[in-house]
Motif scaffolding. Sequence first.
Motif, mmCIF file in Angstrom:
data_model
loop_
_atom_site.group_PDB
_atom_site.id
_atom_site.type_symbol
_atom_site.label_atom_id
_atom_site.label_comp_id
_atom_site.label_asym_id
_atom_site.label_seq_id
_atom_site.Cartn_x
_atom_site.Cartn_y
_atom_site.Cartn_z
ATOM 1 N N UNK A 27 43.890 28.175 -19.601
ATOM 2 C CA UNK A 27 42.820 27.186 -19.725
ATOM 3 C C UNK A 27 41.475 27.717 -19.244
ATOM 4 N N UNK A 28 41.489 28.635 -18.259
ATOM 5 C CA UNK A 28 40.219 29.164 -17.761
ATOM 6 C C UNK A 28 40.185 30.689 -17.746
ATOM 7 N N UNK A 29 41.079 31.310 -18.516
ATOM 8 C CA UNK A 29 41.081 32.768 -18.671
ATOM 9 C C UNK A 29 40.851 33.111 -20.134
ATOM 10 N N UNK A 30 39.903 33.991 -20.402
ATOM 11 C CA UNK A 30 39.623 34.438 -21.765
ATOM 12 C C UNK A 30 40.325 35.770 -22.005
ATOM 13 N N UNK A 31 41.164 35.827 -23.044
ATOM 14 C CA UNK A 31 41.807 37.069 -23.445
ATOM 15 C C UNK A 31 41.031 37.639 -24.632
ATOM 16 N N UNK A 32 40.744 38.926 -24.536
ATOM 17 C CA UNK A 32 40.012 39.624 -25.612
ATOM 18 C C UNK A 32 40.826 40.846 -26.002
ATOM 19 N N UNK A 33 41.205 40.919 -27.285
ATOM 20 C CA UNK A 33 41.987 42.040 -27.817
ATOM 21 C C UNK A 33 41.165 42.751 -28.878
ATOM 22 N N UNK A 34 41.091 44.077 -28.797
ATOM 23 C CA UNK A 34 40.357 44.785 -29.834
ATOM 24 C C UNK A 34 40.157 46.251 -29.538
ATOM 25 N N UNK A 38 31.512 32.549 -19.922
ATOM 26 C CA UNK A 38 31.545 32.640 -18.461
ATOM 27 C C UNK A 38 30.392 31.883 -17.817
ATOM 28 N N UNK A 39 29.585 31.208 -18.621
ATOM 29 C CA UNK A 39 28.461 30.446 -18.090
ATOM 30 C C UNK A 39 27.205 31.251 -17.884
ATOM 31 N N UNK A 97 27.543 25.247 -17.017
ATOM 32 C CA UNK A 97 28.996 25.114 -16.815
ATOM 33 C C UNK A 97 29.783 26.085 -17.686
ATOM 34 N N UNK A 98 30.721 26.775 -17.058
ATOM 35 C CA UNK A 98 31.495 27.817 -17.743
ATOM 36 C C UNK A 98 32.802 27.258 -18.276
ATOM 37 N N UNK A 99 33.254 27.815 -19.395
ATOM 38 C CA UNK A 99 34.575 27.502 -19.916
ATOM 39 C C UNK A 99 35.624 28.447 -19.344
ATOM 40 N N UNK A 100 35.215 29.681 -19.041
ATOM 41 C CA UNK A 100 36.134 30.702 -18.541
ATOM 42 C C UNK A 100 35.704 31.137 -17.143
ATOM 43 N N UNK A 101 36.677 31.384 -16.279
ATOM 44 C CA UNK A 101 36.413 31.923 -14.956
ATOM 45 C C UNK A 101 36.593 33.440 -14.911
ATOM 46 N N UNK A 157 42.383 31.564 -25.371
ATOM 47 C CA UNK A 157 42.233 30.931 -24.071
ATOM 48 C C UNK A 157 40.957 30.153 -23.927
ATOM 49 N N UNK A 158 40.344 30.274 -22.758
ATOM 50 C CA UNK A 158 39.258 29.399 -22.344
ATOM 51 C C UNK A 158 38.082 29.396 -23.313
ATOM 52 N N UNK A 159 37.803 28.232 -23.879
ATOM 53 C CA UNK A 159 36.552 28.028 -24.591
ATOM 54 C C UNK A 159 36.499 28.408 -26.041
ATOM 55 N N UNK A 160 37.566 28.995 -26.616
ATOM 56 C CA UNK A 160 37.522 29.379 -28.032
ATOM 57 C C UNK A 160 38.512 28.527 -28.827
ATOM 58 N N UNK A 161 38.236 28.397 -30.129
ATOM 59 C CA UNK A 161 39.074 27.581 -30.994
ATOM 60 C C UNK A 161 40.418 28.274 -31.236
#
Length: 474
Positions: free
Chosen positions: A370-377, A443-444, A48-52, A406-410
């Motif tokens: 809630x189901x989108x992961x944002x990554x900055x770097x 993403x599972x 099961x994925x936290x992010x789509x 977003x999805x799945x991170x603290x």
Amino acid sequence: MLDAIRRRDLLKHTACGFGYLALAGLAAERAAAEAPPDPLWPRSPHFPAKAKRVIFLFMQGGVSQVDSFDYKPRLFRDDGKDMPFDDARVIANTGARGSEQRVMRPLWEFSRHGECGHWGSSLFPELNRHMDELCFIHSLHTEGVAHGPATLFLHCGATSAVRPSLGAWIQYGLGTENRDLPGFVTIGPSAGNGGARNYGNAFLPAVYQGTPLGKAGAPASEATIRNLSNPRLSEADQRRQLDLLLALNAEQSGPSSDPELDAVISSFELAWRMQMNAPDALDLSGESAETLALYGIGEEPTDNFGRQCLLARRLSERGVRFIQVTYGDSTANPAWDQHSNMPKHADHARRVDRPIAGLLADLRRRGLLEDTLIWWGSEFGRTPYAQQKGTGRDHNPDGFTVWLAGAGVKPGFSFGATDEFGHKAEQDKVHMHDLHATILHLLGLDHERLTYRHSGRDFRLTDVHGRVVEGILA
């Protein structure tokens, strides 16, 4: 002599070829039954994925961690002092360690923000308002001292060898959520430092490569898909034209066909469907004045990157799996690459700060965070000392900061730490392979199971390395 004639050839050249046609029809039916399913069909994750989906905000060139989110009081105390450091570029060029460098304090003042109390500098005032949503990794380290190798490693997990990009691996593992749009889109990619390899498929089937929109340094208003429609032909005529083309291509497709040909056929079909869907996805004119203002669109200096971020939101809500948004000036001058002019960081921050904060706010209010992961770097950070005792900072792959949201991170959380100068990752070190493994996990996808066999061996994004950073998972 008759024995040398193959049965297929005999049928083909007798009775006007009717026997051959019948055999060919049966063979085609069998080939269709044995053919693999569409490679872009949605596939179940390993667990099961936290992010789509993922939106990657790539700050090309190297944002200085010690001037933004990695607060180090000692830099203020020892500002101007010459001290020994293991400089990555000096070591790469000469092998010498402990070279004397002049400590350089941050150019922007730090203060605590949000309920989490995380330190942030005045370089990013709008992002500081979202501190309680961000999950920082302060102990990232990577491979490659120069932009080219480090950028390739960031995107593909290798500094020089041709490897599939992260977005291609994600498409390969999960397929697409929306068959009417590409599953992997890169907005404003740079032609340098790896160029198209940063969104390429390498040895994966060609259908998994990214679709570029615009290019670095060009106006975001031009970030579109060229030749998407054909005003000279009616929709019905275009449909007949496509059907004929697909029928001709189908004669060469099947279980043993060329993957590149299959990708071309798939791209024709996708292009047809995109005519009805992509124009709406790429059209910002229907957005409210309030939303445009949220991203800083219609104002300077935020208009260009604001358009890129809003386009990313529109693509994400339509099911695009991986969206990369590049902030970069040009091929020759990566944006954040301030070797002799650190105050220039402020110009770049003013262009991206409000749009990124707007993206976070917009995703949250639409329920997409809630189901989108944002990554900055960036591909690496910068040194805590002045390059050649001047007015800028050099590349630093040994310890730098990225954040996720977003999805799945603290949320409102910090993981890992650099040394007291902000130079090298020291506590809970996270390698770029580990970050890749963690993004796949959200993403599972198990990074050790996501493999592809090529040239007699199994390959994966993280090669034989990588571990999931459990400490940041919600």
